[in-house]
Design a protein around this motif. Structure first.
Motif: not given
Length: 327
Positions: A107-109, A285-295, A297-307
């Protein structure tokens, strides 16, 4: 570089252990980079109420070990309206906030995506939910701590179960996700785990318990995710009792106990990494990204894709292991 001068940080939705460690990382990273930080109390409701807190490095001293969130959290229906979203944005601009870090669940995202897409304010999201049910990160803030809390409870319940020839149904959080149930079931040595993602027939469960009894098991523990389609621990216990009388059947609902407590070392480090990365992402300059951990490594996923991405997070080998290791 983005030229961001003031970042707002807030927590929203259900609280999760590690949120304070994440707030700390966001504040201190921004201050180190020469950026002002404003804490927004009570999430989106705080935006509507202009409940702002000018923070510095000392504002987040001695909080890394605390559960809950010093910024508080709330749900806000008004923010979901066009008028509410516009009011929140206007209040942010009046305070001089030109970027946001949002810490919370689905809901926050979704609220962050709505606000940022409509008014083009840069936002980075950090997954904070004990359910571990957001795409874009292998682990979400609070999941490890909540699972450890459940395991500690299971260990204590097993002591009394073994002493009295009892069958315990232990209900854990997880309305749509069985992550806590599955991992705590494996770690706690449960005889069965019931999940929202996989329906278990009552006859199948009865047969498993009957086999355990024939194999001279004197106690059993069944972990039930609250979203299991059988109707929850009490309903399961009732149906099992009607058909099977070998054990004295008891029910334990762990409930909100799972949300509280000091975050584990894993959650503290995860929170710190993601908070640090979110601020650095905004700066470049990044925006509308979900910051996460995979393996690792810190990665960023576009919010639209994450949701919008349907991600089956439960590992098949773990689900197979439950029955294999409980013989």
């Amino acid at each position: 570089m983005s030229g961001i001068r003031k970042i707002g940080v807030f927590t929203s939705g259900g609280d999760a252990p590690g949120m304070n460690a994440c707030i700390r990382a966001v504040v201190r990273t921004a201050v180190f980079m020469g950026i002002e930080v404003v804490g927004i109390r009570k999430g989106y409701q705080g935006m509507l109420d202009s409940d702002f807190w000018d923070m510095d490095a000392r504002s987040v001293g001695n909080i890394i070990h605390l559960g809950g969130t010093i910024l508080k959290t709330a749900r806000c229906l008004e923010f979901k309206t066009d008028e509410g979203t516009e009011k929140a944005y206007n209040n942010l601009k009046s305070k001089g906030i030109d970027a946001l870090v949002a810490i919370g669940g689905d809901g926050t995202a979704r609220g962050a995506e709505r606000l940022s897409s409509r008014f083009d304010i840069p936002i980075m999201c950090i997954p904070g939910t004990i359910d571990n049910d957001l795409y874009g990160s292998d682990f979400t803030l609070g999941f490890d701590t909540a699972t450890n809390t459940v395991i500690e409870a299971i260990d204590k319940i097993r002591d009394t179960a073994a002493s009295h020839n009892r069958l315990f149904f232990v209900e854990v959080m997880g309305r749509d996700s069985g992550c806590i149930a599955l991992r705590s079931g494996i770690a706690g040595g449960a005889e069965a785990v019931l999940l929202p993602e996989r329906e278990t027939a009552i006859d199948e469960l009865i047969e498993k318990l009957s086999l355990d009894a024939r194999n001279k098991k004197t106690s059993s523990i069944v972990i039930v995710a609250e979203g299991d389609k059988s109707g929850g621990a009490y309903q399961l216990a009732k149906r099992v009792t009607e058909k099977f009388d070998f054990y004295d059947v008891k029910v334990t609902i762990l409930g909100h106990l799972q949300r509280g407590g000091s975050p584990s070392s894993f959650d503290r480090v995860l929170a710190s990494r993601l908070g640090f990365a979110a601020v650095k992402g905004l700066i470049v300059g990044n925006s509308r990204q979900m910051v996460g951990l995979r393996g690792n490594s810190v990665v960023m996923t576009p919010l639209g894709e994450a949701l919008n991405f349907t991600h089956f997070k439960l590992e098949e080998d773990l689900m197979e292991m439950v029955s294999v290791l409980s013989i």
